[in-house]
Scaffold this active site. Structure first.
Site, PDB file in Angstrom:
ATOM      1  CG  ASN A  24      -0.234  -0.027   2.528  1.00 45.69           C
ATOM      2  OD1 ASN A  24       0.650   0.772   2.781  1.00 45.69           O
ATOM      3  ND2 ASN A  24      -0.613  -0.965   3.396  1.00 45.69           N
ATOM      4  CG  ASP A  34       1.911  -4.703   2.498  1.00 48.58           C
ATOM      5  OD1 ASP A  34       3.158  -4.744   2.565  1.00 48.58           O
ATOM      6  OD2 ASP A  34       1.257  -3.661   2.684  1.00 48.58           O
ATOM      7  CB  THR A 118      -6.314 -10.072  -7.061  1.00 48.57           C
ATOM      8  OG1 THR A 118      -5.302 -10.721  -6.294  1.00 48.57           O
ATOM      9  CG2 THR A 118      -5.875  -9.890  -8.493  1.00 48.57           C
ATOM     10  N   GLY A 119      -6.564  -8.600  -3.988  1.00 53.11           N
ATOM     11  CA  GLY A 119      -7.100  -8.818  -2.647  1.00 53.11           C
ATOM     12  C   GLY A 119      -8.006  -7.669  -2.225  1.00 53.11           C
ATOM     13  CB  ALA A 120      -7.678  -5.244   0.544  1.00 56.06           C
TER      14      ALA A 120
END
Length: 177
Positions: A24, A34, A118-120
């Site tokens: 991020n 991450d 593709t996650g959060a």
């Protein structure tokens, strides 16, 4: 000639020169890959990352890997997916290019990418994989580094998508687990 591979499992355990972190903008860790990279690399990674933040979407930064097998972490910030945003695919493409550019500049021979955004960040798996593969293939046709690019899938559903894409372009799909 460069090579592309598939891996199912934890990116923090790969024996490559650099792992790409789906970071991020703060570069200080978070959830998903991450958080896993930050936990595995140790507290020194937070200190090193703090000095490079903020990192806007589509850009990447380089740190040492600290406690990882990988010597380096390339922190790449992908875009948050918004279906109505016509620039989101270009932003994801630029995220991969930024990481590959660092690999080339640092003469990194092997690199592993997670499934960025593709996650959060909500990017649809299939669209993200297609953009990733297209971008990396284009890069490898024009550049000599890295020598090996591994797409590391934590979820089997991502692996299935990448397998199909590998088969479509004629790359053998031997999977490392």
């Amino acid at each position: 000639m460069s090579q592309m591979k598939l891996h199912l499992g934890d990116i923090t355990e790969l024996d490559v020169d650099a792992v790409v972190n789906a970071a991020n903008e703060s570069l200080l860790g978070g959830g998903g890959v991450d958080g896993a990279i930050h936990r595995a690399a140790g507290p020194e990674l937070v200190e090193a990352s703090r000095k490079l933040a903020p990192c806007p979407a589509s850009e990447a930064r380089l740190t040492r890997g600290f406690n990882l097998k990988a010597a380096y972490v390339i922190h790449a910030v992908g875009p948050v997916y918004r279906k109505a945003d016509s620039g989101v695919q270009e932003a994801l493409r630029n995220t991969y290019i930024s990481a590959l550019r660092i690999a080339k500049q640092e003469n990194i021979a092997s690199i592993a990418f997670p499934c960025i955004s593709t996650g959060a960040y909500g990017y649809p798996q299939e669209e993200a994989a297609e953009t990733a593969m297209e971008t990396v293939c284009d890069w490898l046709q024009q550049n000599s580094k890295p020598d090996v690019v591994t797409f590391c899938c934590f979820e089997r559903s991502d692996l299935i998508i990448y397998q199909r894409l590998f088969e479509t372009i004629g790359i053998p799909t031997g999977i490392e687990e």
